[in-house]
Design an enzyme around this catalytic site. Structure first.
Site, PDB file in Angstrom:
ATOM      1  N   ASP A  94      -4.322   7.421  -3.733  1.00 32.06           N
ATOM      2  CA  ASP A  94      -2.924   8.098  -4.265  1.00 32.06           C
ATOM      3  C   ASP A  94      -2.420   8.845  -3.306  1.00 32.06           C
ATOM      4  O   ASP A  94      -3.205   9.754  -2.562  1.00 32.06           O
ATOM      5  CB  ASP A  94      -3.079   8.713  -5.626  1.00 32.06           C
ATOM      6  CG  ASP A  94      -1.746   9.158  -6.357  1.00 32.06           C
ATOM      7  OD1 ASP A  94      -0.784   8.278  -6.115  1.00 32.06           O
ATOM      8  OD2 ASP A  94      -1.680   9.982  -7.069  1.00 32.06           O
ATOM      9  N   ASP A 116       1.702   6.526   1.700  1.00 34.89           N
ATOM     10  CA  ASP A 116       3.158   7.151   1.413  1.00 34.89           C
ATOM     11  C   ASP A 116       3.819   7.566   2.594  1.00 34.89           C
ATOM     12  O   ASP A 116       3.487   8.806   3.141  1.00 34.89           O
ATOM     13  CB  ASP A 116       2.754   8.335   0.429  1.00 34.89           C
ATOM     14  CG  ASP A 116       4.261   8.756   0.133  1.00 34.89           C
ATOM     15  OD1 ASP A 116       5.125   8.473   0.403  1.00 34.89           O
ATOM     16  OD2 ASP A 116       4.162   9.932  -0.821  1.00 34.89           O
ATOM     17  N   ALA A 235       4.799  10.163 -13.889  1.00 35.31           N
ATOM     18  CA  ALA A 235       5.177   9.461 -15.169  1.00 35.31           C
ATOM     19  C   ALA A 235       4.668  10.124 -16.089  1.00 35.31           C
ATOM     20  O   ALA A 235       4.338   9.546 -17.386  1.00 35.31           O
ATOM     21  CB  ALA A 235       5.181   7.953 -15.134  1.00 35.31           C
TER      22      ALA A 235
END
Ligand SMILES: [Zn+2]
Length: 332
Positions: A94, A116, A235
């Site tokens: 992640d 990212d 989320a």
């Protein structure tokens, strides 16, 4: 020594997302930092027949130790098979922040990585993502990129405000980089304090309701890259039940606000194929540990307070897969 994910029994996300897209649900990506969280994720997803992405941040990898983590991934697959679970399991990095970190994870048996580059200027993001994709695809590892910046705090990733994804960038980004999935920013946010109270309204029960997600942006993204897997970060729903349990048992969480479950349900039925859940798992663990400490102050066996936390986390995961993501009963 480098190890390929296939030797560990893991899968990449390609087939998972294809099936999720066709059958209109989202694959859960649960973050974990310790053994009990990992056990709860495997048991929860296994018992309800949901595919799962085991998600590890850079910070979690440093915390757990990279070598131990690789073996945990392998052990998780073996444990699932022994339990009779047929679910596909991916191990995903992640928020990878560099090419070197992604390479290290791929060499360490990860089946999927996120690079990212969203905080870089657009051209730099394209260049970095493309470089990771070229390396990853040689090992059949799938790559998630990001366009747009989410607000909030996640490990070292701190952003004061969100910058929505510009739909007009997505075709170019996907084409130039070759990524397998794309995280977009449509109003979700990292952490347990996703919105300030003044950004929210209150419903009849007095619960803070955040501004709705930008489904118009999601729709435009879908129109431009039809059938392409979209990812939602930040989320968690920041479930009130656990926030209250924490506060009733000596905690001090103030006005924590998450994404309402019905909005996530709607997103899961769209091109959103992966939904990241980290804060909700943290809240469950903390709530149950605090509750045990308060009720049984003489208890000092870690199994006696981590055990109930693990059990509750498993139940929360089953509920989320069944009722929010729609990923349950897909692999029975
Ligand atoms: Zn994230």
């Amino acid at each position: 020594m480098a190890v390929n994910f296939k030797e560990l029994g893991l899968v990449n996300t390609r087939e998972m997302f294809k099936k999720a897209m066709e059958q209109e649900y989202a694959v859960p990506a649960y973050n974990f930092n310790n053994m009990e969280q990992l056990q709860a994720i495997i048991m929860g997803c296994g018992r309800c027949g949901s595919p799962v992405i085991l998600q590890v941040s850079k910070g979690a990898r440093e915390y757990a130790n990279a070598t131990l983590l690789r073996n945990l991934g392998k052990g998780a697959v073996e444990m699932a098979r022994e339990e009779g679970f047929k679910i596909p399991i991916a191990l995903h990095l992640d928020h990878g922040d560099s090419y070197e970190l992604c390479v290290s994870c791929i060499e360490g048996g990860f089946s999927s990585v996120m690079i990212d580059g969203s905080h870089h200027p657009y051209e730099k993001n394209v260049e970095l993502t493309k470089k990771v994709v070229e390396y990853a695809h040689r090992h059949d590892v799938t790559v998630e990129g990001e366009l747009g910046v989410l607000a909030g705090i996640e490990d070292d990733v701190v952003a004061a405000r969100s910058v929505y994804t510009q739909p007009e960038d997505v075709e170019d980004f996907v084409e130039k980089t070759g990524v397998d999935s794309l995280a977009i920013s449509i109003g979700t946010s990292h952490g347990a304090y996703k919105f300030r109270p003044e950004q929210c309204t209150r419903n009849e029960q007095g619960v803070l309701v955040p501004p709705p997600l930008r489904f118009d942006i999601l729709k435009e993204v879908e129109r431009r890259i039809p059938g392409f897997p979209i990812v939602l970060h930040g989320a968690s729903s920041v479930l009130l039940k656990y926030v209250n349990l924490i506060n009733e048992n000596g905690g001090a969480l103030e006005a924590a606000v998450g994404i309402p479950e019905e909005q996530l349900r709607k997103a899961a039925r769209s091109a959103v194929c992966k939904i990241n859940i980290d804060s909700d798992g943290r809240l469950v663990m903390t709530a149950m540990i605090r509750k045990t400490f308060k009720e049984k102050p003489a208890e000092f066996d870690p199994r006696k307070y981590l055990g109930p936390a693990r059990e509750e986390l498993m139940n929360m995961i089953i509920d989320k897969n069944r009722n929010v993501l729609g990923s349950a009963e897909r692999y029975d």
